[in-house]
Design a protein around this motif. Structure first.
Motif, PDB file in Angstrom:
ATOM      1  N   THR A   1     -45.725   7.653 -55.251  1.00 37.56           N
ATOM      2  CA  THR A   1     -45.951   6.610 -54.096  1.00 37.56           C
ATOM      3  C   THR A   1     -44.151   6.362 -53.498  1.00 37.56           C
ATOM      4  OG1 THR A   1     -45.830   4.565 -55.091  1.00 37.56           O
ATOM      5  CG2 THR A   1     -47.878   5.847 -54.979  1.00 37.56           C
ATOM      6  N   ARG A   2     -44.452   5.786 -52.198  1.00 35.66           N
ATOM      7  CA  ARG A   2     -43.250   5.374 -51.621  1.00 35.66           C
ATOM      8  C   ARG A   2     -42.682   4.305 -52.557  1.00 35.66           C
ATOM      9  NH1 ARG A   2     -40.440   4.914 -46.887  1.00 35.66           N
ATOM     10  NH2 ARG A   2     -39.880   2.861 -46.471  1.00 35.66           N
TER      11      ARG A   2
ATOM     12  N   TYR B   1     -45.383  10.494 -52.077  1.00 35.82           N
ATOM     13  CA  TYR B   1     -44.303  11.708 -51.777  1.00 35.82           C
ATOM     14  C   TYR B   1     -44.448  12.786 -52.845  1.00 35.82           C
ATOM     15  CZ  TYR B   1     -41.688   8.959 -48.318  1.00 35.82           C
ATOM     16  OH  TYR B   1     -41.661   8.002 -47.353  1.00 35.82           O
TER      17      TYR B   1
ATOM     18  N   ASN C   1     -43.381  -0.767 -43.368  1.00 36.10           N
ATOM     19  CA  ASN C   1     -44.446   0.290 -43.474  1.00 36.10           C
ATOM     20  C   ASN C   1     -45.244   0.584 -41.859  1.00 36.10           C
ATOM     21  OD1 ASN C   1     -43.919   1.035 -45.948  1.00 36.10           O
ATOM     22  ND2 ASN C   1     -45.259  -0.578 -47.019  1.00 36.10           N
TER      23      ASN C   1
ATOM     24  N   ASP D   1     -35.703  10.689 -45.409  1.00 37.42           N
ATOM     25  CA  ASP D   1     -37.124  10.909 -45.331  1.00 37.42           C
ATOM     26  C   ASP D   1     -37.605  11.923 -44.269  1.00 37.42           C
ATOM     27  OD1 ASP D   1     -39.884  10.616 -45.523  1.00 37.42           O
ATOM     28  OD2 ASP D   1     -39.827   8.134 -45.127  1.00 37.42           O
TER      29      ASP D   1
ATOM     30  N   PRO E   1     -35.104   0.866 -48.562  1.00 40.56           N
ATOM     31  CA  PRO E   1     -35.812   1.599 -47.546  1.00 40.56           C
ATOM     32  C   PRO E   1     -34.963   2.106 -46.688  1.00 40.56           C
ATOM     33  CG  PRO E   1     -37.071  -0.557 -48.072  1.00 40.56           C
ATOM     34  CD  PRO E   1     -35.822  -0.437 -48.864  1.00 40.56           C
TER      35      PRO E   1
ATOM     36  N   LYS F   1     -48.582   5.797 -49.283  1.00 40.85           N
ATOM     37  CA  LYS F   1     -48.237   7.089 -48.884  1.00 40.85           C
ATOM     38  C   LYS F   1     -47.702   7.990 -50.152  1.00 40.85           C
ATOM     39  CE  LYS F   1     -44.881   7.865 -46.235  1.00 40.85           C
ATOM     40  NZ  LYS F   1     -43.827   8.423 -45.216  1.00 40.85           N
TER      41      LYS F   1
END
Lengths: 332, 332, 332, 332, 332
Positions: free
Chosen positions: D32-33, D13, C224, D51, D44, D11
């Motif tokens: 959220t992520r 989305y 992150n 993304d 990820p 963060k």
């Protein structure tokens, strides 16, 4: 017109055969493709790498070492075996030159007392390789000399003045030098590559059965031979590069000369414009006094000479003033 | 003229021999190729990488570490062994310089009390490598200084005015700087490469028999030595790049100056055209009154002065009007 | 002047030391090369990658993760260990800025009630990495802002007119933008690369002993953190690219304006040539009637006015005809 | 202002969720992520490849097939799973268009008797992939049409005359076409690559459990689907290339027109120079007879008409002679 | 308008089927994609490499040898099996030509006494491959001939004078030659590549069951066939390269001619400027004597003729002096 590969099967190859022994002069032979492959023990793949009928696809310099033969493609295309060699394309300039010098060499060698230069100890295949390398180096040197002569003559011509044909000549000469330079470096690289491949160097003495110490001496001999011609081609290459550099300088200096001339022209035109402008002003003044109107000075001789001298002074003065203005602004 | 590799076998190499011990000054030797190979325990392949007779094919900077020798090709070409070193091409400027500074160093070292700088603890082979690196760095710095001086002088010249020879000089200077820049970066890259090869660094101390902790100290010493000269060459390289950048700016600013001047010229020519046009109109008017025809104003003094003043006014007026028009359209 | 690597062994490095614990402010230290290596447990090879004394050879942005340290080279050069960090080149602008913002941050963090933003949970090494990234992003944004301001001012200047200095300014601005663009993309690529290397991400939390689930959470945290700064640099990079695009458009539009002006000039010159030509014809006609020869119209008033009006008409007519001709051929 | 990654952990989305079953319309969601990763079972690393917050670093078209999901980045960015799909960046034009056409399609499919085109047999994930491909192809075609229209209008404009704005328009149009061409070929290449990867094709039917014969039929279906859109994009790409070719021809023909015009101008100027020169000579002659000196022909009417006619003849003659001279030298 | 891949599953392919035996003429067939794959035993991947519906993605020449088929894409796209062949895109010019010449050949072969050229011994698949190669070579030769004719006509046109259309033609011709050159070399390279792949050569005789000696003869036959067409394409390629070289020379010589003309123009303009300037000076002098002021020479006949002759002399003198000045500075 009806094209097909049917006839290709029996395509004839004209070659010159040189035998290692027997003292017979090289003689012409016509072989079919199959006979050629049998005679030289080559695979079709190998033959293709120096086959002149395949055109430009294999025009780059090449020295290829195979189990039982060495293929040389250095202007002349030769298949060298332990006991004989075949020269492909027997009618090209390069082949004819090669054969001529070969004949002379053999005749010289057969004369008594010619062992002085120690060359007769080389086996047949190396003698052939060296002959091909000599021919190639000779060609390169001839071309270099030719280019140098053209360069000199062009340089002389340029001192007297620029003409339109000179540019054409310049261009052709540059092309010739670039080609020579790339060819010389291609030959040199090919030789260096062969030299760097230990197997190639070892196998090149096709007829050799030596081992151990004797083998090492042999290998050293081959290395020396190849290195010598690397030096020769490198010498030509270096000289060509220097020549190319000179040609580029010449080219550059011509273009500088041309642009300097253009500058000159524009300066002269500007000066003419200035002077013409001054003259135009003067013409107007004389026109004024030439009008059929009454200025009351008609009878004055003083007026005439005064006006005239003022005119000349004014004319020259305006020109000089504008000229100086331009100089001060750095544009004349 | 008759070229062949026969004589090549016994090609002599002239070298300078420097012995590690015995205190004898460097002396000249003539070795055949074979003797040279025996003396240095090199393979022909290795020798070829710094052999000066092979011309430009091995002109790039090189530091090659072999089992029993270090080959250095940095302007001077040296074969360094544990107990002696051979300098190839003994008569080039670089070699002469190298020998001179070497002699001075040896004499300085042999004087009592010279141990202060701790250098005498280095083994012979590293001292030789460092001497070669010093020579190279010195050369690079000299060339940099020379280029800088040329740049300064050119800059001064350009302030007074543009001449034709200045462009030539500009071009040659740029070439010299580009060459220096590429040479400095080649030396630096070669050193960095050697530094990044752990084996090379370890083997460089040819005479060493150290292991374990002691070996590590040794390796660190070699790394320090190489890093130091990386820094030196990098400094030259950085300064050269800055100089090159300045030269490009200078070049650019010259071309801007030239095009500004061209603009100026075309403006002046346009103004002259305008003024000449006005004068031509005025000439026509005076011509009209100069015709031997009867305008009925022949006796009028007023007409003369009126016409004349109108002419001058008109002339100036037309010029001014056209000038303002051009200004408004942004072309004057 | 006498250069050699002898003194290099004890080369001193000035650094700022930041301890993870103990609350002591960063303080300056002088370490020898050997002490530095011992202190950070780095190999010489790793140190070389961020060693400022090696000049431009390692000027590219770098984030290098080693077993016990993270090397950061992003404007500031920092060696980060689990319990302390060393800032190399302590006197550059970047380092001074970094230290200042670091001090402020530590003071803020030590005040009660500052835990609100959740940052205090990060281990020391990640805090250091983030501080370096913040510094870098801040620098990039400053440079972007500076470039934008220059671009705006140049745009305003160009609306009023073209001057010679404007071109110089244009060129320097373009260079600055290109450099910023390449630097921003280099930083971003380096971060993305670190992010794509799973090992790097895992090892970056130097002080961590977590495994299993806890380890995963930690890794996610690092990802992150890095992703956040990828976004920041990408934002700068995108804005820079847009600015560069605008600059190129401006450049293009300037050159179009210039060539349009040249066209305008040549049109006006052509029109002047036409009008001057017509005036020359008229001057000849008036000259004819001005000759002191007898045309038999000497007394004719009608002839005078007729000729004069014909002259004017003819003059205007010829000009108009040529003008229309040029228009029809699309060249006026 | 105080920037750090602390807030980044949570963060949010914004996405549009489309469920495979249940008939519910697509609805907006904020994840959220971490929730996003859980929901789609992505690593990820995979998420990073589509993304949108990572900016331009992943703007190239992509179709990525993972174990349990297909990531599509073709203007719209969609994560497709077996039972639902998430549309990232729900507020871009592309996403809105995509959702609209999707809604229409679902409504059409839910009406009785709509099975005619055999599409309802496709599993959900392939329907989604196809919908994304349709959207992309539609966009490409719209852009192509737009470019074609601009090209046509520009072509018409160029027939009436060259203006300064036209060049600007030309440049922008060319840029747009080049971008379209590169985008179309990027989409096509991505599809071809997916098609060439057997694993990708096999795994793309996420919900499938078929094996053997049934699996083969499925694979063929996917291949057909992808091939169909390869053809579609290829069609656009081909048309764009042809358009680009036309644009280049137009450009070329404009520059030829311009240089032809320049030639015309210089010809007219040369002709004016010739005629003006002839007039200047004539003016001198009339000036000679206009001098207030005695030529003894003052009273001769014959002399007047003779001189005048000789003048006109001479003027025209000089002009004609010079004109013919220039023609003969091919410069008029 | 509603686009989707649903209908794609049953896409029809129109082909021409040629059976090896049975003597039936080639006839048209409509196959679905699936039928086509079944019929030729190809994988979808292989089909894609010559599928005409995939547009430009597979437009490069290709000869692909598979287990049971040979795919030829050389202008005509043919799938060749041991017992039949399918010609894709049956309606292109190339396919129609191919079929026509095929029909003629079969008819010729079926006539008694036609065994003379030994071709009937080839198996069906090689006959097909050869037919395709003949067609390709024929096309290349036609294009070469067409280009040569255009070149000749252009060369003739350029001797009479330069026109604007000539440049356009020049450009199109150059493009055509470049395309031909690259196509010929692509075909040749593809054939050479096939020739260099031993497996391809061995498998190409699809119907063969020969082994050992017999196999070798067969392989040699295939090699001969391919080599023959390598030579044919190489011949075209060589001629095209020579033509391209000539075109470049022509281009160069045109630009030299143009710049020579520009030089000529500027010389003539300079000469006109000089002469006009001289005339302007003379006009001023005549103007001076034309002033209505008293020079006291009004009655002098001698003055008139003296002035006039001085004027002419001065005029010519100034011109000559300036002309010589320019010559001396090498700018006229």
């Amino acid at each position: 017109q009806e094209r097909h590969a049917g006839h290709y099967l029996s395509k004839p190859y004209a070659v010159y055969r040189i035998n290692a022994t027997g003292g017979r002069m090289p003689y012409k032979q016509i072989l079919t493709r199959r006979e050629l492959l049998r005679d030289t023990d080559l695979s079709p793949r190998d033959l293709r790498r120096i086959d002149p009928t395949l055109g430009q696809t294999n025009n780059t310099p090449a020295v290829i070492v195979r189990e039982d033969s060495v293929l040389v493609n250095l202007g002349v295309r030769i298949i060298i075996c332990a006991d004989h060699a075949l020269i492909l394309e027997p009618d090209t300039m390069a082949s004819v030159n090669f054969l001529e010098s070969w004949t002379q060499r053999v005749q010289a060698a057969s004369m008594p007392g010619s062992n002085a230069d120690g060359m007769e100890v080389l086996p047949f295949e190396l003698v052939m390789v060296e002959a091909a390398l000599q021919e190639t180096c000779g060609q390169l040197e001839n071309r270099l000399e030719h280019c140098t002569r053209r360069y000199r003559s062009l340089e002389r011509k340029l001192q007297t003045g620029l003409e339109r044909t000179t540019f054409e000549e310049m261009r052709f000469m540059k092309q010739a030098i670039v080609q020579l330079e790339s060819h010389a470096s291609a030959v040199r690289d090919e030789l260096l590559e062969t030299l760097d491949d230990e197997d190639d160097v070892e196998r090149m003495t096709l007829s050799s059965k030596a081992t151990g110490e004797a083998k090492e001496v042999e290998v050293e001999e081959v290395e020396n031979l190849l290195e010598y011609y690397v030096q020769q081609t490198e010498a030509v290459h270096g000289a060509t590069e220097a020549l190319l550099e000179n040609t580029r300088d010449l080219d550059e200096s011509i273009s500088v000369t041309l642009s300097a001339r253009r500058l000159e022209v524009s300066k002269i035109e500007l000066m003419l414009s200035i002077a013409s402008f001054a003259a135009a002003i003067a013409a107007v003044v004389t026109g004024v006094f030439g009008m059929n109107l009454t200025s009351t000075f008609e009878a004055s001789v003083v007026a005439f000479y005064l006006t005239t001298s003022l005119l000349v002074t004014g004319c020259v003065g305006i020109s000089a003033w504008l000229y100086r203005l331009c100089r001060r602004r750095n544009i004349l």
